[in-house]
Design an enzyme around this catalytic site. Sequence first.
Site, short mmCIF file in Angstrom:
data_model
loop_
_atom_site.label_atom_id
_atom_site.label_comp_id
_atom_site.label_asym_id
_atom_site.label_seq_id
_atom_site.Cartn_x
_atom_site.Cartn_y
_atom_site.Cartn_z
N PHE A 141 -4.91 3.22 0.77
CA PHE A 141 -5.44 2.30 -0.04
C PHE A 141 -5.42 1.15 1.73
O PHE A 141 -4.90 0.69 2.44
CB PHE A 141 -4.84 0.79 -0.74
CG PHE A 141 -5.56 -0.64 -0.63
CD1 PHE A 141 -5.29 -1.16 0.09
CD2 PHE A 141 -6.04 -0.47 -1.88
CE1 PHE A 141 -6.35 -2.36 -0.35
CE2 PHE A 141 -7.66 -1.35 -2.39
CZ PHE A 141 -7.15 -2.63 -1.63
N ASP A 226 -2.62 1.23 10.21
CA ASP A 226 -2.68 0.34 9.71
C ASP A 226 -0.93 -0.45 8.70
O ASP A 226 -1.00 -0.45 8.16
CB ASP A 226 -3.54 1.01 8.37
CG ASP A 226 -3.98 -0.80 7.08
OD1 ASP A 226 -4.61 -0.25 6.58
OD2 ASP A 226 -3.38 -1.38 7.14
N LYS A 255 -2.65 -10.16 6.42
CA LYS A 255 -2.01 -10.16 5.44
C LYS A 255 -1.28 -11.51 6.32
O LYS A 255 -1.65 -12.64 6.85
CB LYS A 255 -0.94 -9.64 4.91
CG LYS A 255 -2.35 -8.94 3.18
CD LYS A 255 -1.32 -8.04 3.70
CE LYS A 255 -2.09 -7.06 2.59
NZ LYS A 255 -2.89 -7.52 0.64
C1 LIG Z 1 -2.81 -1.76 3.95
C2 LIG Z 1 -3.60 -2.35 3.89
N1 LIG Z 1 -4.84 -2.00 4.49
C3 LIG Z 1 -5.62 -3.08 4.35
C4 LIG Z 1 -5.96 -3.97 3.09
C5 LIG Z 1 -7.31 -5.18 3.46
O1 LIG Z 1 -6.69 -6.18 3.85
P1 LIG Z 1 -7.79 -7.28 2.55
O2 LIG Z 1 -7.18 -7.46 0.68
O3 LIG Z 1 -6.93 -8.79 3.71
O4 LIG Z 1 -8.81 -6.66 3.02
C6 LIG Z 1 -5.04 -4.30 2.06
C7 LIG Z 1 -4.55 -5.08 1.35
N2 LIG Z 1 -3.74 -5.01 0.46
C8 LIG Z 1 -3.94 -5.47 -1.33
C9 LIG Z 1 -2.90 -4.82 -1.99
C10 LIG Z 1 -3.21 -5.50 -3.51
C11 LIG Z 1 -4.40 -5.93 -3.97
C12 LIG Z 1 -5.21 -6.48 -3.05
C13 LIG Z 1 -6.33 -7.18 -3.18
O5 LIG Z 1 -6.92 -6.34 -2.23
O6 LIG Z 1 -7.16 -7.97 -4.48
C14 LIG Z 1 -5.17 -6.18 -1.47
C15 LIG Z 1 -4.01 -3.46 2.95
O7 LIG Z 1 -2.61 -3.42 1.73
#
Ligand SMILES: Cc1ncc(COP(=O)(O)O)c(CNc2cccc(C(=O)O)c2)c1O
Length: 395
Positions: A141, A226, A255
């Site tokens: 992800f 990541d 985050k």
């Molecule tokens: C490992 C990892 N890389 C990239 C992202 C993307 O980050 P942004 O969301 O700030 O663009 C994540 C995000 N992780 C994550 C976990 C759960 C839900 C959601 C959601 O999009 O609601 C996002 C993540 O967990």
Amino acid sequence: MTHTDEIIEKTERYGANNYHPLPIVISKAQGVWVWDADGNRYLDMLSAYSALNQGHCHPRLIQTLKDQAERVTLTSRAFHNDQLAPFYEKVAALTKKEMILPMNTGAEAVETALKAARRWAYDRKGVKANQAEVIVCHDNFHGRTLGAVSLSSNDEYKRGFGPLLPGIKTIPYGDAEALEAAINENTAAFLVEPIQGEAGIIIPPEGYLKQVRDLCSKHNVLFIADEIQSGLGRTGELFACDHEAVEPDMFILGKALGGGVMPVSAVAASKDVLGVFEPGSHGSTFGGNPLACAVAIEALNVLEEERLVENAKELGTYFMDELNQLTHSSIREVRGKGLFIGIELTEPARPFCEKLKEKGLLCKETHENVIRFAPPLIITKEELQEALDHIRDVL
Ligand SMILES: Cc1ncc(COP(=O)(O)O)c(CNc2cccc(C(=O)O)c2)c1O
């Protein structure tokens, strides 16, 4: 109709249906606690998926936000501002990297990393134009933008969004042999989560990250970690890569970098890598804005001065030991590092999350049958014991 019902009804009337939230409306938060619109209190064991490592509304972060908001909030990158350089310095020292590129969301930082890796492949490695490949893992992800979802192996993240990015190779997570087999002269980078979050808190075999480091060095491939979800103390080390004392070529952070107050993300790497960008080649209106930088600097200060990494390590061990004593017949595995924990069940996890919510504990299912626990790293042992009391009632 309660206030909660009214809010949910209006949300469902006007809002795009791209989430399936638990039926709770949060209207106040402090530390590890949140309150719903009807005044009920809950223990937050999700931390906005590890964006709240410092806890909700940390007083030092709110004060920094207020102070900076009264000075300057946004300049664009057409001019310098007095918070960006200190932010660069802080993140460079934290990651032991020479150069930083600031963005806002995690996905934007992932896109930045992909652009840097491809350009590095052409300008530094000599890969032929438009032939660069990036290797990623099944069940990754990396965000929801088109570039990030092009990396995904999950059809629900990709359906109907094509055509997607070419030049992506997908291999099994945790399999170093598969990585070496996938590398060729066009490979720019291997992008990997040191612990997979959304896949359900998947921990690679011991030694995997070291094998990745050695293979990427051997084949002149960028090792991109990541650490958006696994970084900044979540797993009981500053970065999840630290569990194997491995230095990636590039960190992707987000985050908790913004302390759960401002969206802040960044890419950290050497000058050889991030030096591929020249003026006009990449950017962002809000990337590196003074308000976000001021909050991020203080978020990192809080992480260090309140010893949140050490707390995650110590209480994570305690939490795991207690969870491993649960005897519910539906528990298949309890796994995790630090305060990044998943309980895999033999049945859907959602009903258990709903029961825990009724008990006053907020968590969320991931990948259907995994309950994820990721409390703020400021949590105390007493608060964790309260969470365990609720968990034992349900599991
Ligand atoms: C490992 C990892 N890389 C990239 C992202 C993307 O980050 P942004 O969301 O700030 O663009 C994540 C995000 N992780 C994550 C976990 C759960 C839900 C959601 C959601 O999009 O609601 C996002 C993540 O967990």
